[in-house]
Structure formats: C-alpha cells, structure tokens
Write an enzyme that holds these catalytic residues in place. Sequence first.
Site, PDB file in Angstrom:
ATOM      1  N   ARG A 142     -12.963  13.017   4.808  1.00 39.76           N
ATOM      2  CA  ARG A 142     -11.691  13.696   4.824  1.00 39.76           C
ATOM      3  C   ARG A 142     -11.311  14.144   3.609  1.00 39.76           C
ATOM      4  O   ARG A 142     -10.588  15.544   3.799  1.00 39.76           O
ATOM      5  CB  ARG A 142     -10.659  12.562   5.218  1.00 39.76           C
ATOM      6  CG  ARG A 142     -10.532  11.895   6.617  1.00 39.76           C
ATOM      7  CD  ARG A 142      -9.658  10.863   6.731  1.00 39.76           C
ATOM      8  NE  ARG A 142      -8.180  11.142   6.388  1.00 39.76           N
ATOM      9  CZ  ARG A 142      -7.608  10.081   5.875  1.00 39.76           C
ATOM     10  NH1 ARG A 142      -7.873   9.084   5.567  1.00 39.76           N
ATOM     11  NH2 ARG A 142      -6.416  10.461   5.646  1.00 39.76           N
ATOM     12  N   HIS A 156       0.822  -1.030   0.067  1.00 38.65           N
ATOM     13  CA  HIS A 156       0.022  -0.106  -0.048  1.00 38.65           C
ATOM     14  C   HIS A 156       0.861   1.252   0.074  1.00 38.65           C
ATOM     15  O   HIS A 156       1.964   1.139   0.535  1.00 38.65           O
ATOM     16  CB  HIS A 156      -0.873   0.008   1.267  1.00 38.65           C
ATOM     17  CG  HIS A 156      -1.987   0.956   0.923  1.00 38.65           C
ATOM     18  ND1 HIS A 156      -3.440   0.439   0.396  1.00 38.65           N
ATOM     19  CD2 HIS A 156      -2.269   2.028   1.293  1.00 38.65           C
ATOM     20  CE1 HIS A 156      -4.376   1.460   0.330  1.00 38.65           C
ATOM     21  NE2 HIS A 156      -3.746   2.707   0.982  1.00 38.65           N
ATOM     22  N   LYS A 215      -8.076  -1.338   6.437  1.00 36.67           N
ATOM     23  CA  LYS A 215      -8.124  -2.175   5.352  1.00 36.67           C
ATOM     24  C   LYS A 215      -7.226  -2.995   5.094  1.00 36.67           C
ATOM     25  O   LYS A 215      -7.675  -4.222   4.778  1.00 36.67           O
ATOM     26  CB  LYS A 215      -8.019  -1.063   3.964  1.00 36.67           C
ATOM     27  CG  LYS A 215      -9.191  -0.039   3.956  1.00 36.67           C
ATOM     28  CD  LYS A 215      -9.021   0.849   2.817  1.00 36.67           C
ATOM     29  CE  LYS A 215      -8.019   1.670   2.826  1.00 36.67           C
ATOM     30  NZ  LYS A 215      -8.191   2.961   2.498  1.00 36.67           N
ATOM     31  N   SER A 274      -6.792   4.629   8.326  1.00 38.86           N
ATOM     32  CA  SER A 274      -7.424   4.329   6.867  1.00 38.86           C
ATOM     33  C   SER A 274      -6.725   3.224   6.534  1.00 38.86           C
ATOM     34  O   SER A 274      -7.420   2.283   5.886  1.00 38.86           O
ATOM     35  CB  SER A 274      -7.615   5.664   6.186  1.00 38.86           C
ATOM     36  OG  SER A 274      -7.566   5.338   4.834  1.00 38.86           O
ATOM     37  N   ASP A 285     -13.891   3.125   6.982  1.00 37.38           N
ATOM     38  CA  ASP A 285     -13.269   3.803   6.417  1.00 37.38           C
ATOM     39  C   ASP A 285     -13.653   4.484   5.121  1.00 37.38           C
ATOM     40  O   ASP A 285     -13.391   5.586   4.696  1.00 37.38           O
ATOM     41  CB  ASP A 285     -11.890   3.113   5.993  1.00 37.38           C
ATOM     42  CG  ASP A 285     -10.846   3.708   5.097  1.00 37.38           C
ATOM     43  OD1 ASP A 285     -10.424   4.756   5.562  1.00 37.38           O
ATOM     44  OD2 ASP A 285     -10.628   3.260   3.912  1.00 37.38           O
TER      45      ASP A 285
HETATM   46  N1  URA Z   1      -4.304   5.712   1.454  1.00 41.18           N
HETATM   47  C1  URA Z   1      -5.314   5.303   2.099  1.00 41.18           C
HETATM   48  O1  URA Z   1      -5.989   4.315   2.162  1.00 41.18           O
HETATM   49  N2  URA Z   1      -5.819   6.106   3.263  1.00 41.18           N
HETATM   50  C2  URA Z   1      -5.285   7.513   3.419  1.00 41.18           C
HETATM   51  O2  URA Z   1      -5.784   7.920   4.506  1.00 41.18           O
HETATM   52  C3  URA Z   1      -4.099   7.849   2.649  1.00 41.18           C
HETATM   53  C4  URA Z   1      -3.538   7.021   1.605  1.00 41.18           C
END
Ligand code: URA
Length: 425
Positions: free
Chosen positions: A168, A82, A187, A183, A161
């Site tokens: 946000r 990620h 996930k 966030s 989220d």
């Molecule tokens: N990627 C995400 O999933 N959430 C964030 O807040 C920033 C980048």
Amino acid sequence: MNPHDVIAAKNSGKSISTTDLYSFISGYVEDRIDDTTMSGLLKAIFDHGMTHDEIYTMVDIMIHSGKQMHFEHLNEYVCDKHSIGGVGDKTSLVIAPLLASAGLYLPMIAGRSLGHTGGTLDKLETIPGFRADIPLDEFQKLVKNNHSGILAQTSEICPADGKIYALRDITGTIASVPLIVGSIMSKKIAEGIQGLVLDIKVGSGSFMPTLDEATELAEMLKEVGEHFGVRTDLVYSNMDQPLGRFSGMWCEVREAINCLSGEGPKDTMAVCFKLASKLMIQSGKAKDETESDSILNKLIENGSAYEKFEVMTAAQGGDLNEAEYSPSYTLDIVAETNGIIQSMNTTEIGWGLVEMGCGRKHKDDILDSSAGLECHHKIGDEVQAGEKLFTCFCNNKERLKKGVEKISNTVCISSEKVELSLFYN
Ligand code: URA
C-alpha cells in the site's frame, strides 16, 4: 479462483465472497499471487470500498494469516493504543511505558513509516541494539515480565498485514477505510487484548483530513473492534500541525523521554493523557480523566514511567546510553512576512521528512536516525519576518536540501487570530 475475475468483480461494484477473499489474501502471503495482481485488488478496494461483512471477513483472514497472542493467565487488564498515523506522533512511545508503570499490560504491535507519516518502530530502532522483530514466545514473556513491549508485525503475527502494508505504501492505496481498518484491527485483535483506544487524527497531516472522513473510519474501526470482542474507545485529535516540538527519528524518541520525565511539550502531553485515560477508565484503575491524570502525573514525577521505558528498551536489546545523534547538516526555514500562523500543510511537512530520511519512498530505502525537524512555532503564534519556523537536520546534504524545498512553503501566515483545539470530542 481467478484473481483477475475477483478484481473485475470489485471494479464493477460487486462484493467478494469469503472463499475468494481467503484465496486471494492467502495466495499473496504464500507468494502464489504477485505484487502486481495484489495491487490490482488494493486499487479496486481503494476505489470501490467494501461492505461491512467483507471488512469483517478480511480482518478475520488477516488475523488468521499468523498466530495470535494469549494473555488470559494474567489477572490484569490487557489493552493497547493505536493511531491512524500522523507527523511528530510519538504518543505510543510515551503511553506504553506510562500505562505499564500503572499496572496495565500492553502488548503493542507498532508500524513503520507509511506514506508521509512516521513509524514508531523506525523511531525506536534509532536506539542502538533495539530489536522489534522478536519471536512471539519471547515477546509474550517480555510483556508478562515488564507489562509492555513493542513488537513489529513479523512473519509470525499478521503476515498478511506485513506484505499488504508495504505494498500500500508504494501503490498510493493508503487512505482507504477498509484497508486501514483491516491493517490496524487485524494486528490489534491478534494481540489478544481486551481493550483498545484509537487516536483518530483529523487535519492536514492525517490520512483523513476532514472530520467526516475521520468519523467514517473511526466508526468502522470501533464496529470491528466490538465485533471481535475488544472494547474500543475513540479520541479525535488534531493533526493540522506536527505534534510536539520535534518530528523525525531519534529526536522524537528523545522528546518521548522528555514527556516521561515531566518535560514534554504541552500538546503531546495532553494527547497522551487523554488517550491513556480511556484505558485507565476501561481497566477500572481510574474512575474518570481527572483521577487518571493524577495517577499518571505521579508515575512521571516519581520516575516510574521513565524507568519502565528504560526496562522495556533494554529488554529488547536497546542501549539508551549509546543513542545520541548530531546531524551533520542543518538548515533553518524562516517566516517570509510578519503575522500569525494560520495553517500548515502537514502532509507536505511529512513528505519533507521522508526526503530527509525519516520514511520510505521505496521499500528498501535506508532511514537516517539523525534526521528530523524542530518546529519553533505553532498555529496561532505571532511571528516576525526572518524568524525561524523550522530547523531541519540530517546526515545528507542533498536529502536535506530536498526536504527543505518541500517544507519551505507549508506555512500560511496572515493577520487573523486563530485558535486551534487539540481535540474534536
Ligand atoms: N496504521 C496501521 O497500522 N495501518 C494503517 O493502514 C494506518 C495506520
């Protein structure tokens, strides 16, 4: 729990109890707390931060706002990658099929555009028919069969989220360590993975422009990963300029396809290989980066990596034969003086792309699959006055003009030599 008392307590620097945080977040997910009240909490967290314990609790609540995936029955390493967000970052589109073709399993939940940064899902959805919003049971079967799939955060998985992320994006509360950690990690942990590599972008196009800010975020992400039993590696990569030659929508998917076919830009390939090597090493498939590079290069050369991308996109309904766009409008931005490119304001370039239809300023903004830009030069390149720096394109003349206005003054040119390193570690 009175939500306004919770906000007031956070604004006076106090921490929030587990029960109050649970009531607040579950109340928001179940529509008992409205956007305005939730924005109040997000702003308070943005301004005053959270303790480590509050962050662990928030992540746990967000995970349990939906279901979790389980892959214990697979006898292979289950992992993911990620990024904290950047411009021109198509690495997920390359890494998921590449590592899947190496035998790893990657049940990837990806995001949509956030602020000035592009979203993997928005890019993938430029492929006609591609569905990212699929039932969890079906998605888990796809991962079992194809080793990877790319899913949107849905009502089944981390719905907290989903709602908070969208809020946000429009309330100026993106660049907050606790909120980014909540966030991303909710996930990733809900994916049921054993290992994770995080691409920590540092520089003018990142939510974390300095190495100090990025390190604070990265360490917290790692700490949360390990707290929840996910082996977490970090790569600090440079985001002082867009990654690759193309940034935007379909043009990034096309560039990812080039990467999987052995024709990707050097910087993008280097970031993909570095991130992928961490998971190859975690899984025991490679003993070091050199061995990982050699395995991955072979998978690209023999066509397996691209074939996996085709299988993955087809499994989610995408028809690559139908995906080609010729934008109706194109404008070049040229260098105003001779010299060497010193720096770029990459966040502003990202906002220019948003204007052109690659991201959202409002929740319901419609994106333009044909939109994007080609970056003709990179930091350190010598250019002559009048030479093309960027070619910007999309299907709407007005939007293109607005995007170009934003991107026009983002490049700084002078006579000094500059060398940029792709990684910080
Ligand atoms: N990627 C995400 O999933 N959430 C964030 O807040 C920033 C980048």
